[in-house]
Design an enzyme around this catalytic site. Structure first.
Site, PDB file in Angstrom:
ATOM      1  N   TYR A 119      25.070  45.938  35.864  1.00  0.00           N
ATOM      2  CA  TYR A 119      25.221  45.250  37.150  1.00  0.00           C
ATOM      3  C   TYR A 119      24.798  43.785  37.044  1.00  0.00           C
ATOM      4  CZ  TYR A 119      26.893  49.237  39.676  1.00  0.00           C
ATOM      5  OH  TYR A 119      27.704  50.261  40.093  1.00  0.00           O
ATOM      6  N   GLN A 157      37.521  47.882  49.191  1.00  0.00           N
ATOM      7  CA  GLN A 157      36.820  48.705  48.203  1.00  0.00           C
ATOM      8  C   GLN A 157      35.946  47.806  47.326  1.00  0.00           C
ATOM      9  OE1 GLN A 157      39.612  51.911  46.429  1.00  0.00           O
ATOM     10  NE2 GLN A 157      40.945  50.224  47.033  1.00  0.00           N
ATOM     11  N   HIS A 171      32.552  50.341  49.835  1.00  0.00           N
ATOM     12  CA  HIS A 171      31.736  50.699  48.657  1.00  0.00           C
ATOM     13  C   HIS A 171      30.508  49.829  48.505  1.00  0.00           C
ATOM     14  CE1 HIS A 171      35.767  52.319  46.864  1.00  0.00           C
ATOM     15  NE2 HIS A 171      35.234  53.169  47.712  1.00  0.00           N
ATOM     16  N   THR A 214      45.301  47.546  44.803  1.00  0.00           N
ATOM     17  CA  THR A 214      44.535  48.750  44.468  1.00  0.00           C
ATOM     18  C   THR A 214      45.440  49.760  43.774  1.00  0.00           C
ATOM     19  OG1 THR A 214      43.131  50.542  45.295  1.00  0.00           O
ATOM     20  CG2 THR A 214      44.914  49.815  46.751  1.00  0.00           C
TER      21      THR A 214
END
Ligand code: BV8
Ligand code: ZN
Length: 235
Positions: free
Chosen positions: A50, A88, A106, A178
């Site tokens: 991350y 998303q 998300h 997407t």
């Protein structure tokens, strides 16, 4: 209604979710790393991933596709039409572009929360020196993690309910960038179709939704969205 995925940020230089990961991360798939199991087993590897993604995304700027959605939102408001953008993406680029009516399905990679008690913390995970160990929650000493939804975790209830309700009674749905591989996000446009809505997809490639939807613009969002919004503005 607009549903966006990683493809809308591709032209901002943010790798899409299923694009091959590079370097150290090449041997992992995002589905493996973005999961509670991975975090339980090796939290440091997950947090390093991350930190890498936050550093990449911090250098990214909204592209013409993000900006076109801000203009579309303004146009809808001027014409007294409902508008909602559900994304998303966790990269905050829609917010940076100026979109207001947003649902983050998300979460957001720039926010941090406690894995145990869920309390949000003003802690920039990218600035943490993981050599000193995993940062802990001030309230309960649980481990801190990005405030995103991992595979196997449920979406925030408010986001889920809003997305379901609004998708069920939307008359025009834009699906941008997407692959529609992830549930339940991929089902929202189908809900609109089942209630008589029209769905238009903008994606240079076909997606899981392509066979079922009304119209496709097989072009990059950075070109197609501004052109579409300009056409709508000219009425
Ligand atoms: C849940 C945050 C239930 C983390 C992400 C039903 C059926 C099957 C599976 C499931 C199901 N229900 C649940 C599951 C399991 C799972 C799932 O869907 N798995 C898939 C992989 C099979 N879903 C979940 O676990 C979800 N949770 O449903 O909970 C539950 C109920 C009770 C109790 C417990 C659980 C949670 C899913 C959320 C996962 N988190 N992100 C992080 O980012 O670190 S998802 C992740 O994938 C990203 O958010 C990403 O946005 C998202 C979807 O990917 P895309 O955005 O589509 O990106 P992708 O790379 O795939 O595609 C990019 C597209 O862009 C391509 O089509 C490309 O052609 C296009 N493109 C490229 N360039 C451009 C472009 N388009 C336009 N312009 C361009 N220039
Ligand atoms: Zn806690």
């Amino acid at each position: 209604m607009v549903l966006t995925g990683a493809g809308i940020s591709a032209e901002s230089g943010v790798p899409t979710f299923r694009e091959a990961q590079e370097g150290l991360w090449a041997k992992y798939s995002p589905e493996e790393l973005a999961s509670p199991k991975a975090f339980q087993q090796h939290p440091e590897i997950v947090l390093r991933w991350y930190q890498w993604r936050i550093s990449l995304i911090s250098q990214a700027r909204p592209n013409p596709a993000h900006q076109a959605l801000v203009q579309l939102e303004d146009l809808c408001i001027r014409e007294g039409k409902r508008f909602l953008l559900i994304t998303q993406n966790v990269d905050n680029l829609h917010q940076a572009a100026g979109s207001q009516q947003i649902v983050e399905l998300h979460g957001n990679i720039f926010r941090t929360r406690c894995h145990h008690c869920g309390t949000r913390q003003e802690r920039n995970l990218a600035a943490v020196d993981l050599e000193e160990g995993i940062p802990h929650c001030q309230q309960c000493q649980g481990l801190l993690r990005p405030d995103v939804v991992w595979f196997g975790e449920t979406l925030p209830a408010a986001a889920l309910n809003t997305a379901w309700e609004q998708s069920a009674n939307s008359d025009f749905y834009l699906v941008v960038g997407t692959s529609a591989a992830v549930e339940p996000a991929a089902s929202f446009p189908i809900l609109a179709l089942e209630n008589g809505g029209t769905v238009l997809e903008i994606n240079p490639n076909s997606s899981n939704l392509s066979p079922r939807i009304s119209y496709r613009l097989p072009h990059p969002a950075g070109a197609a969205l501004p052109a579409l919004v300009q056409a709508l503005q000219q009425g």
